[in-house]
Design a protein around this motif. Structure first.
Motif, PDB file in Angstrom:
ATOM      1  N   GLY A 122      21.752   2.556  -7.359  1.00  0.00           N
ATOM      2  CA  GLY A 122      21.686   1.580  -6.387  1.00  0.00           C
ATOM      3  C   GLY A 122      20.709   2.056  -5.059  1.00  0.00           C
ATOM      4  N   THR A 123      19.699   2.910  -5.507  1.00  0.00           N
ATOM      5  CA  THR A 123      18.870   3.127  -4.502  1.00  0.00           C
ATOM      6  C   THR A 123      17.424   2.708  -4.599  1.00  0.00           C
ATOM      7  OG1 THR A 123      18.324   5.151  -5.307  1.00  0.00           O
ATOM      8  CG2 THR A 123      20.109   5.134  -3.766  1.00  0.00           C
ATOM      9  N   MET A 124      16.745   2.504  -3.852  1.00  0.00           N
ATOM     10  CA  MET A 124      15.113   2.231  -4.105  1.00  0.00           C
ATOM     11  C   MET A 124      14.492   2.922  -2.765  1.00  0.00           C
ATOM     12  SD  MET A 124      15.131  -1.570  -2.742  1.00  0.00           S
ATOM     13  CE  MET A 124      16.063  -2.268  -1.080  1.00  0.00           C
ATOM     14  N   LEU A 125      13.010   3.267  -3.093  1.00  0.00           N
ATOM     15  CA  LEU A 125      12.147   3.925  -2.381  1.00  0.00           C
ATOM     16  C   LEU A 125      11.209   2.986  -1.955  1.00  0.00           C
ATOM     17  CD1 LEU A 125      11.538   6.780  -1.150  1.00  0.00           C
ATOM     18  CD2 LEU A 125       9.759   6.883  -3.119  1.00  0.00           C
ATOM     19  N   TRP A 126      11.136   2.686  -0.521  1.00  0.00           N
ATOM     20  CA  TRP A 126       9.942   1.840   0.136  1.00  0.00           C
ATOM     21  C   TRP A 126       8.914   2.806   0.762  1.00  0.00           C
ATOM     22  CZ3 TRP A 126      10.457  -3.832   1.353  1.00  0.00           C
ATOM     23  CH2 TRP A 126      11.118  -4.669   0.566  1.00  0.00           C
ATOM     24  N   MET A 127       7.713   2.396   0.536  1.00  0.00           N
ATOM     25  CA  MET A 127       6.739   3.257   1.605  1.00  0.00           C
ATOM     26  C   MET A 127       5.509   2.665   1.426  1.00  0.00           C
ATOM     27  SD  MET A 127       5.864   6.270  -1.271  1.00  0.00           S
ATOM     28  CE  MET A 127       4.541   6.920   0.054  1.00  0.00           C
ATOM     29  N   ASN A 128       4.680   2.757   2.737  1.00  0.00           N
ATOM     30  CA  ASN A 128       3.509   2.360   2.877  1.00  0.00           C
ATOM     31  C   ASN A 128       2.274   3.085   1.918  1.00  0.00           C
ATOM     32  OD1 ASN A 128       4.602   1.881   5.913  1.00  0.00           O
ATOM     33  ND2 ASN A 128       3.804  -0.168   4.971  1.00  0.00           N
ATOM     34  N   ALA A 129       1.932   2.573   1.122  1.00  0.00           N
ATOM     35  CA  ALA A 129       0.905   3.298  -0.123  1.00  0.00           C
ATOM     36  C   ALA A 129      -0.218   4.058   0.665  1.00  0.00           C
ATOM     37  CB  ALA A 129       0.680   2.138  -1.270  1.00  0.00           C
ATOM     38  N   PRO A 130      -0.683   3.217   1.716  1.00  0.00           N
ATOM     39  CA  PRO A 130      -1.816   3.905   2.184  1.00  0.00           C
ATOM     40  C   PRO A 130      -1.625   5.212   3.089  1.00  0.00           C
ATOM     41  CG  PRO A 130      -1.970   1.402   2.703  1.00  0.00           C
ATOM     42  CD  PRO A 130      -0.833   1.814   2.146  1.00  0.00           C
ATOM     43  N   GLY A 131      -0.353   5.391   3.600  1.00  0.00           N
ATOM     44  CA  GLY A 131      -0.403   6.498   4.315  1.00  0.00           C
ATOM     45  C   GLY A 131      -0.691   6.568   5.699  1.00  0.00           C
ATOM     46  N   ARG A 132      -1.527   5.183   6.138  1.00  0.00           N
ATOM     47  CA  ARG A 132      -2.045   5.141   7.618  1.00  0.00           C
ATOM     48  C   ARG A 132      -2.151   3.770   7.626  1.00  0.00           C
ATOM     49  NH1 ARG A 132      -7.055   3.517   7.079  1.00  0.00           N
ATOM     50  NH2 ARG A 132      -8.504   3.822   5.125  1.00  0.00           N
ATOM     51  N   PHE A 133      -2.294   3.362   8.777  1.00  0.00           N
ATOM     52  CA  PHE A 133      -2.607   1.783   9.260  1.00  0.00           C
ATOM     53  C   PHE A 133      -3.758   1.519   8.495  1.00  0.00           C
ATOM     54  CE2 PHE A 133       0.291   2.536  12.715  1.00  0.00           C
ATOM     55  CZ  PHE A 133       1.221   1.582  12.324  1.00  0.00           C
ATOM     56  N   GLN A 134      -3.902   0.364   7.984  1.00  0.00           N
ATOM     57  CA  GLN A 134      -5.266  -0.055   7.207  1.00  0.00           C
ATOM     58  C   GLN A 134      -5.033  -1.741   7.375  1.00  0.00           C
ATOM     59  OE1 GLN A 134      -5.610   0.389   3.073  1.00  0.00           O
ATOM     60  NE2 GLN A 134      -8.000   0.874   3.464  1.00  0.00           N
ATOM     61  N   ASP A 135      -6.307  -2.355   7.882  1.00  0.00           N
ATOM     62  CA  ASP A 135      -6.524  -3.509   8.066  1.00  0.00           C
ATOM     63  C   ASP A 135      -6.373  -4.425   6.498  1.00  0.00           C
ATOM     64  OD1 ASP A 135      -8.458  -6.180   8.212  1.00  0.00           O
ATOM     65  OD2 ASP A 135      -7.791  -5.838  10.277  1.00  0.00           O
ATOM     66  N   VAL A 136      -5.834  -5.493   6.720  1.00  0.00           N
ATOM     67  CA  VAL A 136      -5.727  -6.185   5.405  1.00  0.00           C
ATOM     68  C   VAL A 136      -7.120  -6.381   4.698  1.00  0.00           C
ATOM     69  CG1 VAL A 136      -3.582  -7.177   5.590  1.00  0.00           C
ATOM     70  CG2 VAL A 136      -5.532  -8.303   6.465  1.00  0.00           C
ATOM     71  N   ARG A 137      -8.278  -6.362   5.299  1.00  0.00           N
ATOM     72  CA  ARG A 137      -9.428  -6.918   4.990  1.00  0.00           C
ATOM     73  C   ARG A 137     -10.368  -5.740   4.537  1.00  0.00           C
ATOM     74  NH1 ARG A 137      -9.718 -10.303  10.321  1.00  0.00           N
ATOM     75  NH2 ARG A 137      -8.547  -8.214  10.969  1.00  0.00           N
ATOM     76  N   GLU A 138      -9.762  -4.479   4.847  1.00  0.00           N
ATOM     77  CA  GLU A 138     -10.323  -3.236   4.366  1.00  0.00           C
ATOM     78  C   GLU A 138     -10.369  -2.857   2.963  1.00  0.00           C
ATOM     79  OE1 GLU A 138     -10.711   1.659   5.402  1.00  0.00           O
ATOM     80  OE2 GLU A 138      -9.484   0.168   6.695  1.00  0.00           O
ATOM     81  N   ARG A 139     -11.643  -2.521   2.379  1.00  0.00           N
ATOM     82  CA  ARG A 139     -11.346  -2.355   0.793  1.00  0.00           C
ATOM     83  C   ARG A 139     -12.419  -0.841   0.676  1.00  0.00           C
ATOM     84  NH1 ARG A 139      -8.338  -5.601   1.373  1.00  0.00           N
ATOM     85  NH2 ARG A 139      -7.622  -7.364   0.010  1.00  0.00           N
ATOM     86  N   PRO A 140     -11.947  -0.102  -0.029  1.00  0.00           N
ATOM     87  CA  PRO A 140     -11.081  -0.473  -1.022  1.00  0.00           C
ATOM     88  C   PRO A 140      -9.615  -0.040  -0.313  1.00  0.00           C
ATOM     89  CG  PRO A 140     -11.925   1.847  -1.283  1.00  0.00           C
ATOM     90  CD  PRO A 140     -12.758   1.074  -0.462  1.00  0.00           C
ATOM     91  N   VAL A 141      -8.574  -0.543  -0.934  1.00  0.00           N
ATOM     92  CA  VAL A 141      -7.156  -0.164  -0.347  1.00  0.00           C
ATOM     93  C   VAL A 141      -6.674   1.454  -0.695  1.00  0.00           C
ATOM     94  CG1 VAL A 141      -4.670  -0.683  -0.497  1.00  0.00           C
ATOM     95  CG2 VAL A 141      -6.429  -2.313  -0.698  1.00  0.00           C
ATOM     96  N   ALA A 142      -6.529   1.954   0.432  1.00  0.00           N
ATOM     97  CA  ALA A 142      -6.125   3.701   0.387  1.00  0.00           C
ATOM     98  C   ALA A 142      -4.747   3.884  -0.245  1.00  0.00           C
ATOM     99  CB  ALA A 142      -6.153   4.213   1.795  1.00  0.00           C
ATOM    100  N   ILE A 143      -4.878   4.665  -1.195  1.00  0.00           N
ATOM    101  CA  ILE A 143      -3.389   5.249  -1.615  1.00  0.00           C
ATOM    102  C   ILE A 143      -3.251   6.720  -1.332  1.00  0.00           C
ATOM    103  CG2 ILE A 143      -2.317   5.714  -3.749  1.00  0.00           C
ATOM    104  CD1 ILE A 143      -2.784   2.784  -3.476  1.00  0.00           C
ATOM    105  N   ALA A 144      -2.352   7.044  -0.654  1.00  0.00           N
ATOM    106  CA  ALA A 144      -2.070   8.235  -0.170  1.00  0.00           C
ATOM    107  C   ALA A 144      -1.464   9.182  -1.199  1.00  0.00           C
ATOM    108  CB  ALA A 144      -0.922   8.184   1.010  1.00  0.00           C
ATOM    109  N   PRO A 145      -1.971  10.552  -0.890  1.00  0.00           N
ATOM    110  CA  PRO A 145      -1.722  11.572  -1.803  1.00  0.00           C
ATOM    111  C   PRO A 145      -0.224  11.648  -2.293  1.00  0.00           C
ATOM    112  CG  PRO A 145      -3.289  12.320  -0.175  1.00  0.00           C
ATOM    113  CD  PRO A 145      -2.672  11.094   0.329  1.00  0.00           C
ATOM    114  N   GLY A 146      -0.095  11.762  -3.330  1.00  0.00           N
ATOM    115  CA  GLY A 146       1.263  11.820  -3.877  1.00  0.00           C
ATOM    116  C   GLY A 146       1.988  10.523  -4.359  1.00  0.00           C
ATOM    117  N   VAL A 147       1.259   9.411  -3.905  1.00  0.00           N
ATOM    118  CA  VAL A 147       1.812   8.112  -4.487  1.00  0.00           C
ATOM    119  C   VAL A 147       1.807   8.059  -6.009  1.00  0.00           C
ATOM    120  CG1 VAL A 147       1.424   5.681  -4.615  1.00  0.00           C
ATOM    121  CG2 VAL A 147       1.656   6.875  -2.505  1.00  0.00           C
ATOM    122  N   SER A 148       0.647   8.585  -6.526  1.00  0.00           N
ATOM    123  CA  SER A 148       0.245   8.276  -8.122  1.00  0.00           C
ATOM    124  C   SER A 148       1.159   9.284  -8.922  1.00  0.00           C
ATOM    125  CB  SER A 148      -1.242   8.885  -8.228  1.00  0.00           C
ATOM    126  OG  SER A 148      -1.515  10.143  -7.959  1.00  0.00           O
TER     127      SER A 148
END
Length: 264
Positions: A122-148
């Motif tokens: 009954g649990t779930m993990l939510w997190m911001n994948a970039p690990g930092r603030f990132q504008d919606v128009r910035e590419r590539p989208v960052a993926i923080a270490p550990g997410v993969s």
């Protein structure tokens, strides 16, 4: 001394109280929380659930308080946060937020805690994948270490990309937009090496963000479902005058600047 588990610290009643507080704050400062019909989360059944969102704004924390209660009320949310930032808001530990220290040791501790969270029913993990603030128009989208590496600790999990955006259309207050992308089974991600796995996660999150942006560009509230209502109109003396003027003409008062834009 080891820090208590977030599973032990979380207080459901306190979470309910702060959900009320955050919802009230949202209503005062936002126009609406809107989602396109295709953007609602697919049911993961009883499988572990990992939500990976982009990180465009301070308001993401409010989104993390509102969306789970309205869309996934049968699950308890847990959220990692930078330890230094969490230290400023210690009460958040009782809401399911746990700290992440920088560096390799912090990454190992994060994965250990995330594994314990996802192993609990009954649990779930939510997190911001970039690990930092990132504008919606910035590419590539960052993926923080550990997410993969998350699929490695929960191979039965479902990974859901979540796109968040904040737009000003015709009203004084902005709207919060949100959309979930198609689910990614962790087992399928595990079939890829870590580099390819990270790219697959980035591709899924970017695709969801791009699709939400395309909806936002239409500036058409009718394309969205209202998940949470916010404030309308200018408020104060200006809206009072407009209300009186509408009554004098025998019309129903609509506080919105653009009539006919309310959806639901």
């Amino acid at each position: 001394m080891a820090e208590p588990s977030p599973l032990a610290l979380r207080d459901a009643r306190l979470f309910g109280f702060f959900h009320f507080v955050f919802a009230r704050f949202f209503r005062r400062h936002m126009g609406a929380l809107r989602m396109p019909p295709w953007g609602f989360p697919q049911d993961a059944g009883d499988r572990p659930l990992i939500v990976l969102a982009n990180h465009p704004s301070w308001w993401d924390g409010v989104a993390f308080m509102l969306l789970p209660v309205r869309l996934l009320p049968h699950r308890h949310i847990f959220i990692p946060m930078e330890a230094a930032a969490l230290a400023k808001y210690p009460f958040m530990r009782r809401l399911g937020v746990f700290g992440i220290e920088p560096g390799p040791r912090g990454a190992v501790a994060f994965l250990r805690t995330a594994k314990a969270v996802l192993a609990s029913p009954g649990t779930m993990l939510w997190m911001n994948a970039p690990g930092r603030f990132q504008d919606v128009r910035e590419r590539p989208v960052a993926i923080a270490p550990g997410v993969s590496r998350l699929p490695e600790i929960a191979p039965d999990a479902i990974v859901l990309p979540l796109a968040l955006d904040y737009v000003f259309w015709t009203e004084r207050r902005p709207d919060m937009l949100a959309a979930f992308g198609p689910p990614l089974p962790a087992a399928e991600l595990l079939a890829l090496d870590r580099e390819a796995r990270e790219e697959r996660i980035r591709e899924a999150l970017t695709g969801t963000m791009d699709r939400l942006t395309a909806e936002a560009l239409t500036r058409d509230p009718a394309r969205f479902t209202v998940v949470a209502e916010g404030a309308e109109g200018m408020g104060g003396i200006y809206d009072l005058w407009r209300h009186v003027a509408a009554l004098a003409r025998g019309r129903r008062f609509n506080p919105r600047h653009a009539h006919g834009t309310k959806s639901g």
